[in-house]
Motif scaffolding. Sequence first.
Motif: not given
Lengths: 286, 407, 322
Positions: B37, B39-43, B78-79
């Motif tokens: 949700m 950082g860079p991959f939140a989309t 957060t991955g």
Amino acid sequence: MEGFLANVLNGLSWGMLLFLISVGLTTVFGVMGVLNFAHGSLFMLGAYLCMQFVRWVGSFWVGLLAGPPLVAALSILLERFLLRPLYGRDVSFQLLLTFGVMLFLDDGVRLIWGPAYHVVNPPALLSGVIPFFSQSYPVYRLFLVILGPLVGLGLWAFFSFTRWGKILRAAAMDRQMAEIVGVRVPVLFTAVFAFGAWLAALGGALAAPHQSVGPAMGERIIIESFIVVVIGGMGSFPGAFAGALILGLMNSFGTTFVPHLQMALPYILLAVILLTRPRGLFGGEA
Amino acid sequence: MTKRCAALLLVILIGWAMTGMGLAAEKPVKIGFVYIMSGPFATYGQFAKQGAELAIDEINKAGGINGRKVEALFEDSTGKPDVGIRAIRKLVFENEVDVVMGLDSSGVASAVAPVMNELKTPLIITHAATPDVTGTKCNRYTFRVSLNVNQNIAMAAAIAADMKAKTWTTAGPDYSFGHQSWEYFQKYLSARKPDAVFLPQAEVAFSPAATTDFSAFITKIMNSKADGVLISLWGGNLIDFVRQAGDMGFFDGKREILMTLGAATEVLYALKDKMPEGIWVGTRYWFQANDTPVNKAFVDAYFKRFNVYPSYNAHGAYGAVRSYAAAAAKTKSVDKEKIIDGLRGLTIELPVGNITIRPEDHQAVTDGVWGKTATDPNMPIRILKPMRKFAGKEITPPVAETGCKMN
Amino acid sequence: MGGLTLRRILPATLLLAFLVAAPFFLSTYWVIILTEILTMSLFAMSFNLLFGYTGLLSFGQAGFFGAGGYFAVLTLLHGPPSLWVALAAAVVGTALLALVIGWLCVRLDEIYFAILTLGFGMMLFTTAHNWRSVTGGSDGLGGFTVPPLNLIAWQVSLFNPKYFYFLVLAVTLLGTLLLLRMVKSPFGLLLRATRENSNRVAFVGANVRRLRLFAFVIAGTLAGVAGVLFAIFNRIASPEMLHWSFSGKAVLMTVLGGSGVLLGPAVGAAIFYVLEHYITTFTTSWMIFLGAILVVLVLAFPKGVLGSVMEFFAQKRRGAAP
């Protein structure tokens, strides 16, 4: 030959971007002794603001000129109200505070602009490619390669010939002495911090047509900038230039020739330099 | 000395913080979601959340699951594996969810799957593609409704086999997902086309996750002798790669290109016309791939509510909720153990088509689609035309090959 | 500093009593959170031996934390299924690693030390991330079975979170006592003296580098032990454990709690986890809140939360005299 030249250009264009970010970081450290973790977030803000101006007025140049001063203005508030109370305290408090600011800003842009990736197109003048042997090379990258040294030259002239530049250098060398001869240090600090923020945001605006704009884009670049600053010599201006060049070139050649080590290369370089020249390449003797 | 007073104060504070948790009223069915949700991959997490909310609202409007309302709880992984595990423990122990869904990163999925065995709570994976969680790490509680690397790469190999390219290289993320994609690609393509050549490990381009400047990797590929490139980059990495590669003349038609996750709408919306035309791109779900009423209803409802077309991640979350509801209806229960019996062997029609969750390894057998990027003046993003559809059975390796030993 | 007065003993006893009794009245979830707080406390306190007591800001402490985790998991996967053996392997492994890295690092100080340790930590990270055949690469190394704990006569299954909690409590307690002994010993005094003025320590005949190296090895080993607990608790050793941002967590918790007090980092860890729990419960925009709260805490507590609170009480006791 063709691959070699392409690698040189790739390394230079990335290095010049790193330089813009690192030079602000190193100036702020040199004068104020502050290691600013949020520097990467200011870079990110520069990119986002540039994107917003492109949306409003459709011109990259407006974004490039108008965005960074806004970030600098924000950083004045930051320095004045958050950093200033910490000057007497341990450096670790500054690190922690700027880390908090980084979290705040990173999430802030996500709330304002959403989590999606954004794309900014290069201006018409700099889009397109020029022929490069049997392939082609983007004009915008060449622009970065040329712009880097120009900015460097401009900064050098500023530091060498202007009153403000001389005061800055003097303060960086010996803060107490500067204070004794009548430099108003609090004002100077605010100015330096804003200047560093302006440079970071300028880097961000320049990076926007080159990479996707998204939250956390600053976190990725901050550690590499730290490395540049340290291997060049903390507070050293030519050091930041040399460090950025080395890191940029090492990145592109490392990718080609030692892919397994590529991720560790900056850290290996860092260790080797610090162990042989503990104050960095341009940092004088320890 | 007052050190101890301070310690005492702390004890009181913590004790106070920890009391008064959890009270039971008329209990809804609780679904816990874990996505990236921030950082860079939140989309990706954002799309998944939208898909989940759509499914849950539809189900609640129709009377809920077995007459009970459905409630969603979202956590951010957060991955990172440890954060993902903490999030799931929180959902299970603190929120007492009935089921956990989600997971974007393969690293998180690999870490979480074995833990589900101890938490005794079903997990439905909707995005993470590592074959291990329905392979060597499979277990009673872990399911997946989305395509995995195996299935996706099987399609890539089928398309590659029909291409002219002889020598293949890859541009992928320098972590397990990228390496696994490349390894399976070599395996599957060699089987279809024994004369295919693959560049050695030192000559392919694996980029660290934090890369934003791909020029060195692009140069490396362009100066190699490969005439075919498998690109397994995703998210922001793929966007950066495509833009920079486009500027450097990478898409000049001299090489065949496969992007295993190129048809993610997260990426297509960001790139718009920067995504070159005529490139083969894969996905786990494509909103125009079929005309079934189920799909039409899903796409229309999604577009109406969120004003974008659903991505595969949105579909994954939507499909997981739907599958869970079906399993609950089948077993007339949301008991964690009974749900597992319901999910095993479940066949359900989702927007993507009919899927069947294999009882032996808990991997969904689902149809796949690849397509060539094309322009449609009525669409804001690139579409796929022509499309090539693959039947689930064709692309899913048999259970014996997965290495799964279900306990 | 008085003797063992009631005032000094009571709060410590109460804290201990709370920690021992916690699993009997807290929910499983909070026992798990407490387990993580204790693990991170040990990690952060190990960091603080360098930072608070020696004046060395290490940004590579996670390297040893993660290495401990990997050593233990590798032993469990390829060696005898014994927790003691795994722990011993991790202790020896991280101690040696810390000896080599420390030998190189302690010749620098201040920010240069920080960045150099960051560099070595990231080299360890890259090793764990890229050496797929041994470390499992980015997916981490898991798939081991947690062996029961052999306590001479009994075998305790660690699958029960409460039993595992007691193991963590015992180990963290031992680590804390070890640190307490160290900082109160003449060695600890010398360490603190090097922080204040390393030249003066050298003048009185002490070898500053050797002192620092010793502290570095102890800190690294304790971090490794914390890493073993963390990896077994999460059933996986993952590269993230070695990343600089994980080192940053130790810095954060220490500065938050107070670096001048032994239990400061532990308090910081507790604040961090409790905050994180509450923030993530009501919003997914946890970063913006955490960031804002951090800023406020840094500004409001010049010596860290525990440090400032204790100072406040001490001043009150002494009366209003400045």
